[in-house]
Design a protein around this motif. Structure first.
Motif, PDB file in Angstrom:
ATOM      1  N   ASP A   1       0.747  -1.300   0.065  1.00  0.00           N
ATOM      2  CA  ASP A   1       0.111  -0.046   0.217  1.00  0.00           C
ATOM      3  C   ASP A   1       0.716   1.434  -0.127  1.00  0.00           C
ATOM      4  O   ASP A   1       0.701   2.653  -0.316  1.00  0.00           O
ATOM      5  CB  ASP A   1      -1.250  -0.092   0.761  1.00  0.00           C
ATOM      6  CG  ASP A   1      -1.989  -1.241   1.083  1.00  0.00           C
ATOM      7  OD1 ASP A   1      -2.102  -1.760   0.222  1.00  0.00           O
ATOM      8  OD2 ASP A   1      -2.535  -1.506   2.487  1.00  0.00           O
TER       9      ASP A   1
ATOM     10  N   GLU B   1      -7.169   1.880  -4.678  1.00  0.00           N
ATOM     11  CA  GLU B   1      -6.955   0.340  -4.890  1.00  0.00           C
ATOM     12  C   GLU B   1      -7.882  -0.547  -5.651  1.00  0.00           C
ATOM     13  O   GLU B   1      -6.902  -1.311  -6.098  1.00  0.00           O
ATOM     14  CB  GLU B   1      -8.273   0.024  -3.958  1.00  0.00           C
ATOM     15  CG  GLU B   1      -8.151   0.181  -1.787  1.00  0.00           C
ATOM     16  CD  GLU B   1      -8.327   2.093  -1.918  1.00  0.00           C
ATOM     17  OE1 GLU B   1      -8.187   2.091  -0.734  1.00  0.00           O
ATOM     18  OE2 GLU B   1      -8.851   2.358  -3.120  1.00  0.00           O
ATOM     19  N   TRP B   2      -7.748   0.157  -6.712  1.00  0.00           N
ATOM     20  CA  TRP B   2      -8.102  -0.011  -8.608  1.00  0.00           C
ATOM     21  C   TRP B   2      -7.262   0.179  -9.618  1.00  0.00           C
ATOM     22  O   TRP B   2      -7.945  -0.847 -10.455  1.00  0.00           O
ATOM     23  CB  TRP B   2      -9.017   1.407  -9.067  1.00  0.00           C
ATOM     24  CG  TRP B   2     -10.786   0.839  -8.745  1.00  0.00           C
ATOM     25  CD1 TRP B   2     -11.112   1.351  -7.055  1.00  0.00           C
ATOM     26  CD2 TRP B   2     -11.969  -0.218  -9.036  1.00  0.00           C
ATOM     27  NE1 TRP B   2     -12.428   1.198  -7.169  1.00  0.00           N
ATOM     28  CE2 TRP B   2     -12.508   0.603  -7.522  1.00  0.00           C
ATOM     29  CE3 TRP B   2     -11.862  -1.084  -9.657  1.00  0.00           C
ATOM     30  CZ2 TRP B   2     -14.016  -0.508  -8.376  1.00  0.00           C
ATOM     31  CZ3 TRP B   2     -12.955  -1.581  -9.919  1.00  0.00           C
ATOM     32  CH2 TRP B   2     -14.257  -1.382  -8.950  1.00  0.00           C
TER      33      TRP B   2
END
Length: 206
Positions: A100, A153-154
């Motif tokens: 992340d 997130e995509w």
């Protein structure tokens, strides 16, 4: 990746991309400062300028090439990863598997690049302006996500190959919403869309 110039496959892919864009009058090319991106941008601009003199009325024109630091995402992608599989995935044109922190850093940097590109498109509002962006597939994935108003997130849901072309149109101008016409177009590359390698066994023909 890295600061090396393009290999022969990259040179061929850049020339094929330049040929694909022949029917499009490019006003400006914006690229990452990396050597491979700059060389690709130069190839496109040279073909654009040469093609403009192939007709009966030779009208030389100059295609501006600009370097944009926010398109340089290689330092972000080269940060230590958890395993070698993530390194392999990163080179293949997908962001699936990155942690992340890396994705967030890439996302924030690409947001600046997206805003700068919209500003570039709005410089001359009186005429249609075509801008070509050259850079690592990862930054193009992020730009596509920004265009679609997606979240970070995509980004792992997209895949772009080296030498591919994606098209974003702005029917209402750069202040309006972008429309993605195509993603990861590689037909112009022909057999050069994937690396061509020799067989590794002695008894196999190639």
């Amino acid at each position: 990746m890295g600061y090396e110039p393009m290999n022969m496959l990259g040179v061929i892919q850049s020339q094929k991309t330049a040929e694909l864009l022949l029917d499009l009058k490019v006003n400006c090319i914006i690229c990452s400062p990396r050597i491979a991106s700059v060389d690709t941008a130069t190839a496109i601009s040279e073909v654009q300028e040469a093609a403009d003199c192939l007709g009966a009325d030779c009208m030389p024109r100059y295609v501006e090439v600009k370097k944009m630091l926010d398109l340089e995402v290689e330092p972000v992608l080269q940060q230590p990863r958890k395993n070698s599989m993530e390194t392999l995935i990163g080179k293949s044109g997908s962001l699936y598997g990155f942690d992340d922190g890396i994705l967030t850093e890439l996302w924030n940097q690409s947001k600046k690049a997206w805003r700068s590109l919209l500003h570039e498109l709005s410089i001359d509002s009186e005429t249609e302006r075509n801008v070509v962006v050259v850079g690592h597939p990862a930054v193009h994935i992020a730009l596509i996500a920004h265009c679609l108003n997606l979240t970070v997130e995509w980004m792992g849901s997209f895949h772009l190959d080296a030498g591919s072309v994606s098209v974003i149109d702005f029917p209402d101008g750069p202040s309006g919403r972008g429309v993605i016409r195509c993603i990861n177009y590689t037909a112009h590359l022909g057999r050069w869309s994937i690396p061509v390698t020799r067989a590794t066994t002695n008894d196999e023909e190639f």
